[in-house]
Write an enzyme that holds these catalytic residues in place. Structure first.
Site, short mmCIF file in Angstrom:
data_model
loop_
_atom_site.label_atom_id
_atom_site.label_comp_id
_atom_site.label_asym_id
_atom_site.label_seq_id
_atom_site.Cartn_x
_atom_site.Cartn_y
_atom_site.Cartn_z
N LEU A 146 13.68 37.89 35.72
CA LEU A 146 13.91 36.67 34.91
C LEU A 146 14.38 37.03 33.50
CD1 LEU A 146 10.92 34.40 36.06
CD2 LEU A 146 13.20 34.62 37.08
N SER A 187 32.98 43.89 40.46
CA SER A 187 33.75 42.99 39.59
C SER A 187 35.19 43.46 39.50
CB SER A 187 33.12 43.00 38.18
OG SER A 187 33.98 42.39 37.25
N THR A 206 36.63 43.75 37.05
CA THR A 206 36.72 44.52 35.80
C THR A 206 36.78 46.02 36.05
OG1 THR A 206 35.88 44.43 33.55
CG2 THR A 206 34.27 44.85 35.27
N TYR A 211 30.26 47.62 30.19
CA TYR A 211 29.89 46.81 31.36
C TYR A 211 30.77 47.18 32.55
CZ TYR A 211 29.90 43.06 34.73
OH TYR A 211 29.88 42.37 35.91
N LYS A 243 29.85 49.02 36.39
CA LYS A 243 30.22 48.57 37.74
C LYS A 243 31.00 49.67 38.47
CE LYS A 243 28.33 44.59 37.88
NZ LYS A 243 27.21 44.33 38.78
N PHE A 299 36.28 37.96 41.22
CA PHE A 299 37.19 37.64 40.12
C PHE A 299 36.45 36.70 39.17
CE2 PHE A 299 41.11 39.98 40.68
CZ PHE A 299 40.72 40.74 41.78
P1 NAD Z 1 23.04 36.38 36.07
O1 NAD Z 1 22.70 37.04 34.80
O2 NAD Z 1 22.95 34.90 36.19
O3 NAD Z 1 22.14 36.99 37.26
C1 NAD Z 1 21.67 38.32 37.21
C2 NAD Z 1 20.17 38.26 37.53
O4 NAD Z 1 19.64 39.58 37.54
C3 NAD Z 1 19.38 37.45 36.50
O5 NAD Z 1 18.56 36.52 37.17
C4 NAD Z 1 18.51 38.52 35.79
O6 NAD Z 1 17.24 38.01 35.41
C5 NAD Z 1 18.39 39.57 36.88
N1 NAD Z 1 18.17 40.95 36.42
C6 NAD Z 1 18.88 41.66 35.52
N2 NAD Z 1 18.40 42.91 35.43
C7 NAD Z 1 17.36 43.00 36.32
C8 NAD Z 1 16.47 44.02 36.71
N3 NAD Z 1 16.51 45.24 36.16
N4 NAD Z 1 15.53 43.75 37.64
C9 NAD Z 1 15.45 42.52 38.20
N5 NAD Z 1 16.26 41.50 37.89
C10 NAD Z 1 17.22 41.75 36.95
O7 NAD Z 1 24.51 36.88 36.46
P2 NAD Z 1 25.49 36.39 37.62
O8 NAD Z 1 26.65 35.74 36.96
O9 NAD Z 1 24.73 35.70 38.67
O10 NAD Z 1 26.00 37.81 38.19
C11 NAD Z 1 25.31 38.42 39.25
C12 NAD Z 1 25.95 39.77 39.47
O11 NAD Z 1 27.36 39.59 39.70
C13 NAD Z 1 25.85 40.70 38.26
O12 NAD Z 1 25.63 42.02 38.72
C14 NAD Z 1 27.23 40.59 37.60
O13 NAD Z 1 27.56 41.78 36.91
C15 NAD Z 1 28.11 40.38 38.79
N6 NAD Z 1 29.37 39.69 38.46
C16 NAD Z 1 29.32 38.48 37.82
C17 NAD Z 1 30.52 37.84 37.51
C18 NAD Z 1 30.53 36.53 36.77
O14 NAD Z 1 31.59 36.14 36.24
N7 NAD Z 1 29.42 35.81 36.72
C19 NAD Z 1 31.73 38.41 37.86
C20 NAD Z 1 31.73 39.63 38.53
C21 NAD Z 1 30.52 40.26 38.82
C1 WQD Z 2 38.69 33.70 31.02
C2 WQD Z 2 39.88 33.27 30.17
C3 WQD Z 2 39.85 34.17 27.95
C4 WQD Z 2 36.27 31.98 26.71
C5 WQD Z 2 34.89 38.10 32.32
C6 WQD Z 2 34.46 39.52 32.42
C7 WQD Z 2 34.42 39.95 33.85
C8 WQD Z 2 33.64 38.96 34.70
C9 WQD Z 2 34.14 37.57 34.52
C10 WQD Z 2 31.43 39.90 34.99
C11 WQD Z 2 40.44 34.41 29.33
C12 WQD Z 2 39.72 32.65 27.92
C13 WQD Z 2 37.33 32.48 27.44
C14 WQD Z 2 36.53 31.14 25.60
C15 WQD Z 2 38.88 31.32 26.03
N1 WQD Z 2 32.24 39.01 34.38
N2 WQD Z 2 38.60 32.16 27.10
N3 WQD Z 2 37.83 30.85 25.30
O1 WQD Z 2 37.39 37.61 30.53
O2 WQD Z 2 38.47 36.95 32.74
O3 WQD Z 2 36.22 37.99 32.76
O4 WQD Z 2 34.06 37.27 33.12
O5 WQD Z 2 31.72 40.69 35.83
O6 WQD Z 2 33.83 41.21 33.89
O7 WQD Z 2 35.41 40.33 31.76
O8 WQD Z 2 36.49 35.66 31.93
O9 WQD Z 2 35.69 33.44 31.30
O10 WQD Z 2 35.49 35.32 29.59
O11 WQD Z 2 37.76 34.34 30.14
O12 WQD Z 2 40.04 31.06 25.73
O13 WQD Z 2 35.61 30.65 24.87
O14 WQD Z 2 39.47 32.27 29.26
O15 WQD Z 2 40.70 34.64 26.92
O16 WQD Z 2 41.84 34.27 29.28
P1 WQD Z 2 37.25 37.08 31.91
P2 WQD Z 2 36.26 34.66 30.70
#
Ligand code: NAD
Ligand code: WQD
Length: 338
Positions: free
Chosen positions: A33, A124, A126, A149, A153, A178
């Site tokens: 959490l 990701s 990324t 970050y 990954k 994505f």
């Molecule tokens: P989130 O932060 O909502 O969920 C991550 C969860 O992991 C949280 O509930 C947090 O409390 C828990 N957590 C973190 N470290 C922990 C630990 N050491 N032990 C137990 N629990 C832990 O994020 P999300 O958006 O749901 O993303 C989930 C996964 O997907 C992440 O690994 C993130 O890097 C990856 N991801 C997210 C996105 C995005 O845009 N949201 C995109 C690509 C990849």
């Molecule tokens: C999307 C677009 C910004 C916010 C990130 C992480 C990636 C993944 C997903 C975890 C871009 C524009 C954004 C704002 C804006 N997370 N923007 N004003 O950067 O594609 O990816 O989140 O894995 O690792 O890099 O997503 O939502 O931050 O941005 O104009 O306040 O929106 O420039 O073009 P991004 P984002």
């Protein structure tokens, strides 16, 4: 047979728990959490009418993981737990390496101890190197990440691939997401970032609901149709269903398998803003500001491998993403706190 979902109280994890339960799996969640609320799991039970076994635990706590594996007949694991804020990772790199790498290593060690050999990992887009041509396929170059970050990954993928190579009977699916956005149509669960949102959609929805004064559009001078950044947004419910497909895929595929989860279509920032306003009949005030350092102009997926091999493709469109985001945010103006 149960699926262990680490980070299952989080944004994507909670949506995936819904789809796993709907698909007939028992679900066990380990989450500390640190970036979520247990309320999300109560809402998951409300949506599905099914129980979630929840352990407030840090995935780096080996004895806690042993307890969980000993108490439940866990056959597969989905690993969401980790930190994900790009900017924070630049300011606090060691916190990100400690958490994201140690949790993945500790989880793999526990899985080996308990002879659980099927892992789905939250990767990701990324991890892809800057400079790739679009669309990105699973064979596009990776590495040269632009922030800690992204490196975590990339390194977790490498660690998992080495574990698969060293341990027969250990298989993995690395899912490269994505841009997940949206919320469950019930409006009961959704994205609830702590602090000022880093990502576009939660900033839009918080602006629309009055929590933020205006959206800063980070640059309108990119080489894109309207000058603003283009990304591959997919509905979080589609993404969650992709995890059920990956779990099923690992039932009869050994080794390590990489999949892009995206729509294959790009959407600009201003397109997203206009769609959000149109479907929800709510204004989103914005101002064009400077580019955000490190941002690319255009990023979108080639999802054909996932379509073909996972038999998965996105079904929900941009209007669904905007409508469901607003439904969640307007019903929960302060997220789970409210
Ligand atoms: P989130 O932060 O909502 O969920 C991550 C969860 O992991 C949280 O509930 C947090 O409390 C828990 N957590 C973190 N470290 C922990 C630990 N050491 N032990 C137990 N629990 C832990 O994020 P999300 O958006 O749901 O993303 C989930 C996964 O997907 C992440 O690994 C993130 O890097 C990856 N991801 C997210 C996105 C995005 O845009 N949201 C995109 C690509 C990849
Ligand atoms: C999307 C677009 C910004 C916010 C990130 C992480 C990636 C993944 C997903 C975890 C871009 C524009 C954004 C704002 C804006 N997370 N923007 N004003 O950067 O594609 O990816 O989140 O894995 O690792 O890099 O997503 O939502 O931050 O941005 O104009 O306040 O929106 O420039 O073009 P991004 P984002």
């Amino acid at each position: 047979m149960a699926v262990l979902v680490t980070g299952g109280a989080g944004y994507i994890g909670s949506h995936t728990c819904v789809e796993l339960l709907n698909a007939g799996y028992d679900v066990v969640v380990a989450d500390n959490l640190s970036n979520s609320s247990e309320v999300s799991l109560q809402r998951v039970e409300q949506i599905t009418g099914k129980p979630v076994a929840f352990y407030r635990a840090d995935v780096r706590d080996a004895s806690k993981l042993d307890e969980i594996f000993e108490r439940h007949d866990i056959r597969q694991v989905i690993h969401f737990a980790g930190f994900k804020a790009v900017g924070e990772s630049v300011a606090k790199p060691l916190m990100y390496y400690r958490n994201n790498l140690d949790s993945t290593i500790g989880l793999c060690e526990a899985m080996l101890r308990h002879k659980v050999g099927e892992l789905v990992f939250s990767s990701s887009a990324t991890v892809y190197s800057p400079g790739n041509t679009m669309p990105l396929s699973e064979t596009s170059s990776t590495g040269n990440c632009t922030h800690p970050y992204g490196w975590t990954k990339f390194m977790c993928e490498e660690i998992i691939m080495d574990v698969v190579r060293a341990h027969k009977g250990f298989s993995a699916a690395l899912l490269r997401y994505f841009n997940p956005v949206g919320a469950h149509p019930s409006g009961l669960i959704g994205e609830d970032p702590s602090g000022i949102p880093n990502n576009l959609m939660p900033f839009i929805s918080q602006t629309a609901v009055g929590r933020r004064k205006e959206l800063s559009v980070f640059g309108d001078d990119y080489d894109t149709p309207d000058g603003t950044g283009v990304r591959d947004y997919l509905h979080v419910v589609d993404l969650a269903k992709g995890h059920v497909s990956a779990i099923r895929y690992l039932d009869d595929h050994d080794g390590v398998h990489i999949f892009n989860l995206g729509t294959g279509r790009g959407t600009s920032v201003l397109e997203m803003v206009r769609t959000f306003e149109k479907v929800n009949h709510v204004p989103v005030p914005y101002r064009i500001t400077d580019r955000r350092p490190g941002d690319l102009a255009t990023v979108y997926a080639d999802p054909s491998k996932s379509n073909r091999e996972l038999h998965w493709k996105t079904e929900l469109d941009l209007e669904d993403m905007c409508c469901d985001s607003w439904n969640w945010q307007s019903s929960n103006p302060n997220g789970y706190e409210s």
